[in-house]
Design an enzyme around this catalytic site. Structure first.
Site, short mmCIF file in Angstrom:
data_model
loop_
_atom_site.label_atom_id
_atom_site.label_comp_id
_atom_site.label_asym_id
_atom_site.label_seq_id
_atom_site.Cartn_x
_atom_site.Cartn_y
_atom_site.Cartn_z
N GLU A 223 0.85 -1.20 0.00
CA GLU A 223 0.00 0.00 0.00
C GLU A 223 0.88 1.24 0.00
O GLU A 223 2.10 1.16 0.25
CB GLU A 223 -0.96 -0.02 1.20
CG GLU A 223 -2.03 -1.10 1.04
CD GLU A 223 -3.05 -1.16 2.16
OE1 GLU A 223 -2.87 -0.48 3.18
OE2 GLU A 223 -4.02 -1.91 2.00
N HIS B 40 -9.62 9.18 1.47
CA HIS B 40 -9.10 8.07 0.65
C HIS B 40 -9.40 8.39 -0.81
O HIS B 40 -10.51 8.79 -1.14
CB HIS B 40 -9.79 6.76 1.07
CG HIS B 40 -9.07 5.53 0.61
ND1 HIS B 40 -8.94 5.20 -0.72
CD2 HIS B 40 -8.42 4.55 1.29
CE1 HIS B 40 -8.26 4.07 -0.82
NE2 HIS B 40 -7.93 3.66 0.40
N ARG C 34 -1.07 8.97 0.59
CA ARG C 34 -2.51 9.08 0.33
C ARG C 34 -3.00 10.52 0.22
O ARG C 34 -3.85 10.84 -0.60
CB ARG C 34 -3.25 8.36 1.45
CG ARG C 34 -4.69 8.14 1.18
CD ARG C 34 -5.31 7.32 2.28
NE ARG C 34 -4.93 5.94 2.19
CZ ARG C 34 -5.34 5.01 3.06
NH1 ARG C 34 -6.11 5.35 4.06
NH2 ARG C 34 -4.97 3.76 2.92
N HIS D 54 -12.26 9.05 5.16
CA HIS D 54 -11.99 7.64 5.43
C HIS D 54 -11.55 7.39 6.87
O HIS D 54 -11.92 6.41 7.48
CB HIS D 54 -10.90 7.18 4.46
CG HIS D 54 -10.52 5.74 4.57
ND1 HIS D 54 -11.42 4.72 4.36
CD2 HIS D 54 -9.33 5.14 4.85
CE1 HIS D 54 -10.80 3.55 4.50
NE2 HIS D 54 -9.54 3.78 4.83
N ARG E 76 -1.89 9.38 8.09
CA ARG E 76 -1.75 8.00 8.58
C ARG E 76 -1.19 7.08 7.50
O ARG E 76 -1.65 7.11 6.36
CB ARG E 76 -3.13 7.49 9.00
CG ARG E 76 -3.14 6.08 9.54
CD ARG E 76 -4.56 5.68 9.85
NE ARG E 76 -5.35 5.70 8.64
CZ ARG E 76 -5.71 4.63 7.96
NH1 ARG E 76 -5.38 3.42 8.37
NH2 ARG E 76 -6.44 4.75 6.87
C1 SIN Z 1 -7.18 0.48 1.96
O1 SIN Z 1 -7.36 -0.72 1.95
O2 SIN Z 1 -6.91 1.14 0.97
C2 SIN Z 1 -7.34 1.19 3.24
C3 SIN Z 1 -6.36 0.76 4.22
C4 SIN Z 1 -6.31 1.77 5.32
O3 SIN Z 1 -7.00 2.78 5.23
O4 SIN Z 1 -5.54 1.58 6.24
#
Ligand code: SIN
Length: 537
Positions: A116, A236, A282, A340, A375
């Site tokens: 991620e 998000h 993000r 989010h 975060r």
């Molecule tokens: C995601 O799966 O993109 C979100 C994971 C997160 O917000 O920690």
């Protein structure tokens, strides 16, 4: 109907990962978990697609996980908290496996780790691809049901925390059955753990359950607890724009697996913005996506190059697409940025203690200091479980106190306050739209003042008729004040009128209920003076 009265050693408000972990670690204390729904239902934990960040890959290290978390937090994190949490990641995974939680593994038995944004390695321990929350919650719920010391009170909403002289006496709530007027639940108890989750529900577009509107923050604030970092809302980038409320998420792991972000001309607009392109932090991705939308473009997630096993790897996302009549192997998926995760909340120390004796917090409702201004993905289930264990350990180390009785006057006042069950749909929608428009991904002085006026108007017109709306109004005010005070851009707080990150803002804005009115008056007076000056000039 007579009031139901309980006297456990500890009451936990909230039945997500944080609450359940706390409860499981409190044995043999008598614990009561309060949940607004059936246990696990409508919790962000259950909906979590990502998983748990843990440095369990062969080329990975705890040091690197710590460094990525620090870098993402943009100077505002408490590094002691980061070290404490990240160091525990492997133990948390082991604990969950010992409860029977199944994580995705390769043929050689190693974890099949997802990637991620802003992680320097594949580090996300997950379950059935994007179904981590469901599997982790299944394991925790089964374990909770096996524990004789834990009572679960389902379909109960908590409306007040009773505290006197900065000491907790318990909580008061009601059974969530609108047609029964006097269904109060009174829990007398000297330790209250808030694990109520986030507040995405106060924004028009969110991945959070609608029941996540910050009521834990409202409860704690009204009991006198200190809040902090309220302005930091993480958006998000890839909510699936299928016209649903809440917005279904398309996990970042899909981008880690080769999906692109494109506009209607199939241009990859993240190219050249950051070396990691679509896997940039993000905040940067959400902000660039928003910019595309502002320029009149449509934005899409292009999964056409993702492996042919899309349905097996991302069953949740695949089922949303199927319901919307889209095939991710052929179609571009329309997306929008969505509220989010709330980084701020009830201020806690390294032990999960709030500023009120006997009031503890863990999970999204808490501001432990781990996330700073942004975060790192999949650090939050980890934080929730580590702090759940810390809070439980601390409570276990205290002698069991004689329960303080809740003052009958307080109970009477509470009943009066929650007498009305009027649904305030119209006002709730006005509030959510205003917060998204004015205090969303990009804020500035004018939008913040507009947002504040909107909230005050909603407050005046709705006349306190709905407990949920009252909480939403209160929480929105705190966010607006934080957003006003932070005259810089940092992490997920982006101000178009203060674009730089400033050294003199390496600080946290602590806020209290008792300061709210004077702060609002001050902001409105300053805004009026500024307007007046503009007119005169
Ligand atoms: C995601 O799966 O993109 C979100 C994971 C997160 O917000 O920690």
């Amino acid at each position: 109907m007579a009031d139901s009265i309980y006297r456990p050693d500890v009451v936990i408000v909230g039945g997500g990962v944080a609450g359940l972990t706390t409860a499981l670690n409190l044995a043999p204390r008598k614990v009561c978990i309060i949940t607004k729904s059936t246990l696990g239902v409508n919790t962000s934990s259950m909906w979590a697609q990502g998983g748990i960040a843990a440095a369990v890959g062969i080329n990975d290290s705890v040091k690197s996980h710590i460094e990525d978390t620090v870098a993402t937090a943009k100077g505002l994190a408490d590094e002691n908290v980061i070290v404490k949490v990240v160091n525990e990641a492997k133990n948390i995974i082991n604990d969950l496996e010992s409860f029977g939680v199944n994580f995705d593994k390769n043929d050689d038995g190693s974890f099949d780790l997802g990637l991620e944004a802003a992680h320097s390695s594949n580090r996300i321990v997950r379950s059935k691809g994007d179904s981590s929350g469901i599997e982790i919650m299944r394991g925790l719920i089964e374990k909770v049901h096996d524990c004789n010391n834990i009572t679960v009170l389902e379909n109960v909403s908590i409306d007040s925390i009773m505290s006197e002289n900065n000491t907790i006496h318990g909580v008061i709530g009601r059974l969530a059955q609108d047609n029964i007027p006097d269904n109060h639940v009174i829990i007398e108890c000297s330790n209250v753990v808030l694990a109520t989750g986030g507040l995405g529900g106060i924004f028009a577009n969110t991945t959070n359950p609608r029941s996540s509107y910050g009521e834990g923050i409202a409860l704690a604030a009204q009991a006198g607890a200190v809040l902090t970092d309220m302005e930091f809302i993480q958006f998000h980038p890839t909510g699936l724009d299928f016209g649903l409320d809440p917005t279904p998420l398309a996990t970042e792991a899909i981008r880690g697996d080769g999906a692109y972000l494109v506009n209607q001309n199939e241009e990859r607009f993240m190219l050249g913005i950051h070396p990691e392109n679509e896997l940039a932090p993000r905040d940067l991705v959400a902000q660039n996506l928003f910019k595309q939308i502002e320029q009149g473009n449509s934005v899409f997630l292009d999964c056409r190059k993702v492996s042919s096993e899309f349905e097996t790897k991302y069953p949740q996302v695949a089922s949303y697409c199927q319901a919307a009549g889209l095939n991710p192997k052929i179609d571009l998926l329309p997306i929008l940025p969505v509220a989010h995760y709330h980084i701020g909340g009830v201020k806690t120390d390294l032990e999960g203690k709030t500023s009120i004796e006997g009031l503890w917090c863990c999970g999204e409702v808490a501001a432990t200091g781990i996330h700073g201004a942004n975060r790192l993905a999949s650090n939050s289930l980890l934080e929730s479980m580590v702090f759940g264990r810390i809070v439980a350990k601390n409570i276990n180390s205290l002698p069991i106190k004689k329960v303080n009785k809740i003052n009958p006057d307080f109970i009477r006042m509470h009943k009066e306050k929650t007498k009305n069950r009027i649904r305030a749909k119209k006002y709730i929608w006005q509030l959510r739209s205003s917060m998204m428009r004015n205090i969303g991904i990009v804020r500035n002085h004018s939008s913040i003042i507009r947002g504040l006026h909107d909230i005050l108007k909603i407050e005046r017109e709705s006349k306190g008729l709905s407990a949920k709306l009252n909480d939403m109004i209160l929480v929105s005010k705190f966010i607006i004040i934080g957003a006003y005070l932070r005259k810089e851009s940092r992490g997920c707080h982006l101000r178009s009128d203060y674009k730089n990150t400033e050294d003199n803002f390496i600080l946290h804005f602590d806020l209290k209920f008792s300061d709210l009115d004077s702060k609002i008056t001050e902001i409105l007076n300053l805004a009026d003076n500024a307007n007046h000056k503009q007119v005169v000039n």
